[in-house]
Design a protein around this motif. Structure first.
Motif, short mmCIF file in Angstrom:
data_model
loop_
_atom_site.label_atom_id
_atom_site.label_comp_id
_atom_site.label_asym_id
_atom_site.label_seq_id
_atom_site.Cartn_x
_atom_site.Cartn_y
_atom_site.Cartn_z
N PRO A 12 57.80 23.91 40.17
CA PRO A 12 57.93 25.18 40.88
C PRO A 12 56.83 25.38 41.93
O PRO A 12 55.69 24.96 41.72
CB PRO A 12 57.84 26.22 39.77
N LEU A 13 57.19 26.04 43.01
CA LEU A 13 56.22 26.40 44.04
C LEU A 13 55.63 27.76 43.72
O LEU A 13 56.32 28.64 43.20
CB LEU A 13 56.89 26.45 45.41
N LYS A 14 54.38 27.93 44.05
CA LYS A 14 53.74 29.23 43.85
C LYS A 14 54.38 30.26 44.78
O LYS A 14 54.69 29.95 45.94
CB LYS A 14 52.25 29.13 44.17
N ALA A 15 54.56 31.48 44.28
CA ALA A 15 55.00 32.58 45.14
C ALA A 15 53.85 32.97 46.06
O ALA A 15 52.68 32.73 45.75
CB ALA A 15 55.43 33.77 44.29
N SER A 16 54.19 33.58 47.19
CA SER A 16 53.15 34.02 48.12
C SER A 16 52.32 35.11 47.46
O SER A 16 52.77 35.81 46.57
CB SER A 16 53.78 34.53 49.41
N GLU A 17 51.09 35.27 47.94
CA GLU A 17 50.18 36.25 47.35
C GLU A 17 50.74 37.66 47.41
O GLU A 17 50.50 38.49 46.54
CB GLU A 17 48.82 36.21 48.08
N GLU A 18 51.53 37.95 48.47
CA GLU A 18 52.07 39.29 48.64
C GLU A 18 52.93 39.71 47.44
O GLU A 18 53.10 40.88 47.17
CB GLU A 18 52.92 39.38 49.90
N GLU A 19 53.48 38.73 46.72
CA GLU A 19 54.36 39.07 45.61
C GLU A 19 53.62 39.78 44.48
O GLU A 19 54.22 40.42 43.64
CB GLU A 19 55.01 37.80 45.06
N HIS A 20 52.29 39.64 44.46
CA HIS A 20 51.53 40.25 43.38
C HIS A 20 50.88 41.55 43.83
O HIS A 20 50.07 42.13 43.12
CB HIS A 20 50.46 39.27 42.89
N ASP A 21 51.22 42.02 45.04
CA ASP A 21 50.67 43.27 45.53
C ASP A 21 51.13 44.44 44.68
O ASP A 21 52.10 44.35 43.94
CB ASP A 21 51.11 43.52 46.98
N HIS A 22 50.46 45.57 44.83
CA HIS A 22 50.81 46.78 44.10
C HIS A 22 51.46 47.77 45.04
O HIS A 22 51.29 47.70 46.25
CB HIS A 22 49.56 47.39 43.46
N ASP B 2 57.92 30.89 42.89
CA ASP B 2 59.09 31.16 43.72
C ASP B 2 60.33 30.67 42.95
O ASP B 2 60.40 29.50 42.58
CB ASP B 2 58.94 30.38 45.04
N PRO B 3 61.31 31.54 42.71
CA PRO B 3 62.46 31.13 41.90
C PRO B 3 63.57 30.41 42.66
O PRO B 3 64.49 29.91 42.03
CB PRO B 3 62.98 32.47 41.37
N HIS B 4 63.50 30.33 44.00
CA HIS B 4 64.64 29.84 44.79
C HIS B 4 64.69 28.30 44.85
O HIS B 4 64.84 27.70 45.91
CB HIS B 4 64.56 30.39 46.22
N ALA B 5 64.59 27.68 43.68
CA ALA B 5 64.42 26.23 43.62
C ALA B 5 65.64 25.45 44.12
O ALA B 5 65.52 24.29 44.53
CB ALA B 5 64.08 25.79 42.20
N TRP B 6 66.83 26.08 44.10
CA TRP B 6 68.05 25.40 44.55
C TRP B 6 68.04 25.09 46.04
O TRP B 6 68.89 24.35 46.51
CB TRP B 6 69.28 26.26 44.20
N GLN B 7 67.08 25.64 46.79
CA GLN B 7 67.02 25.36 48.22
C GLN B 7 66.46 23.96 48.51
O GLN B 7 66.36 23.57 49.67
CB GLN B 7 66.20 26.43 48.96
N SER B 8 66.14 23.23 47.49
CA SER B 8 65.88 21.78 47.57
C SER B 8 67.04 21.06 46.90
O SER B 8 67.37 21.36 45.75
CB SER B 8 64.57 21.43 46.85
N ILE B 9 67.67 20.15 47.61
CA ILE B 9 68.81 19.41 47.04
C ILE B 9 68.35 18.56 45.86
O ILE B 9 69.08 18.40 44.87
CB ILE B 9 69.52 18.57 48.11
N HIS B 10 67.15 18.02 45.95
CA HIS B 10 66.61 17.25 44.81
C HIS B 10 66.56 18.14 43.57
O HIS B 10 66.94 17.72 42.46
CB HIS B 10 65.22 16.73 45.14
N ASN B 11 66.12 19.38 43.72
CA ASN B 11 66.10 20.30 42.58
C ASN B 11 67.51 20.61 42.09
O ASN B 11 67.73 20.75 40.88
CB ASN B 11 65.38 21.60 42.95
N ALA B 12 68.45 20.73 43.02
CA ALA B 12 69.84 20.99 42.63
C ALA B 12 70.35 19.89 41.69
O ALA B 12 71.11 20.17 40.75
CB ALA B 12 70.74 21.09 43.86
N GLU B 13 69.92 18.67 41.93
CA GLU B 13 70.32 17.56 41.05
C GLU B 13 69.78 17.77 39.63
O GLU B 13 70.45 17.42 38.65
CB GLU B 13 69.82 16.24 41.64
N ILE B 14 68.58 18.38 39.52
CA ILE B 14 68.02 18.68 38.20
C ILE B 14 68.82 19.80 37.53
O ILE B 14 69.10 19.73 36.32
CB ILE B 14 66.52 19.04 38.33
N TYR B 15 69.20 20.81 38.31
CA TYR B 15 70.07 21.86 37.77
C TYR B 15 71.33 21.23 37.15
O TYR B 15 71.76 21.59 36.05
CB TYR B 15 70.53 22.81 38.88
N VAL B 16 71.94 20.33 37.91
CA VAL B 16 73.20 19.71 37.48
C VAL B 16 73.00 18.91 36.19
O VAL B 16 73.82 18.98 35.27
CB VAL B 16 73.77 18.83 38.61
#
Length: 312
Positions: free
Chosen positions: A114-124, A139-153
């Protein structure tokens, strides 16, 4: 009260959906997918042996989805529940508890990096409280890498094999065939990006959904909102982004199918960029749209980006 609603919903579903009942009896396995992209993966792996129910449908936003009583019925009847994980589906844990489902809940991002989310995500927020629905550390949007999509499958095939051992050979074969198609798709994407000059690879989208795409394929994405669409951009955020656009010389700007286009249209006006079209980030299109499958989504996105950047 919720149980009463659930029973009433179930009765109405059975009364209205004779075709659904016939389909269900033909399938060996009932799978529930949290949103449309996962449902497409599951359909490709499961084929005719699996009936796939989707909670957040085409053009739907899993970040802000509010479950319906029928969703609890679907989970209660499921053999397998497929979710993204990485805190994408904030609604799922409560829905799972309410439904009383005994089905295994499979997080499909298991095994990815997983990639780290940007710092802004932890703002208040303005009251000093941390945002309730903001994503966590990653960052939860891991399917935006096709290699990751293969892991999903692969994870889906493993889950189906555990739930239906008699169909395991079918699921494994379907998954292998689909991964071969994904591998070919990745070649197309890399070739398309190679045709874009290095100085024109910065683009703007509505929210920060393309971090894995950037990491994998080398385009730079900047966005006024963080990785959750529920975190609205402030006036200061927008002003900062406009300055960044001018500094980085962004080549194109896009709306997303799940987001309100007004903010992007404002930024386009203030930067002089023309909106280059719609990108599909967190959801597929309807069946008659340009991104009704994951593979079509990727092809549509890359061709839309390339056309806007190169003016072709």
């Amino acid at each position: 009260m919720f149980r009463t609603i659930r029973i009433a919903t179930c009765v109405s579903l059975l009364g209205l959906s004779g075709g659904w009942a016939a389909t269900a009896s033909a399938a060996e396995l009932k799978a529930v997918a949290s949103f449309s992209i996962i449902a497409d993966f599951a359909t490709n792996v499961g084929g005719d042996r699996v009936e796939v129910t989707t909670l957040v449908g085409p053009d739907g936003d899993a970040h802000v989805y509010e479950p319906r009583p029928a969703d609890a019925v679907s989970l209660e009847q499921a053999d397998v529940v497929l979710v993204n994980g990485l805190q994408l589906e904030g609604f799922m844990s409560r829905l799972i508890g309410t439904s009383g489902t005994k089905a295994p809940v499979v997080e499909l991002t298991k095994g990815i990096e997983p990639l780290k989310a940007s710092e802004e995500e932890h703002d208040h927020d303005d009251d000093g409280h941390e945002g309730h629905h903001h994503h966590g550390e990653f960052d939860p949007h891991a399917w935006q890498s096709i290699h990751n999509a293969e892991i999903y499958v692969k994870n889906i095939a493993d889950a189906f094999c555990k739930a239906d051992k008699a169909g395991c050979a079918t699921y494994t074969a379907n998954a292998s065939a689909y991964v071969a198609r994904l591998s070919a798709l990745e070649g197309e994407v890399k070739a398309a990006i190679a045709s874009i000059p290095a100085g024109k690879r910065t683009i703007i989208t509505s929210h920060d959904a393309f971090g894995y795409f950037e990491h994998e394929y080398g385009l730079k994405f900047i966005a006024p909102e963080g990785v959750s669409t529920e975190a609205e951009a402030s006036a200061a955020d927008v002003a900062k982004l406009i300055d960044q656009v001018k500094e980085d010389k962004a080549s194109a700007i896009f709306v997303e199918n799940i987001s309100n286009p007004r903010l992007i249209e404002q930024i386009a006006r203030e930067t002089g960029l023309k909106v280059g079209g719609t990108l599909y980030s967190d959801a597929l299109s309807a069946k008659d749209g340009p991104a009704s499958t994951y593979i079509d989504m990727f092809r549509n996105n890359i061709s839309t980006m390339k056309a806007a950047i190169l003016g072709s």
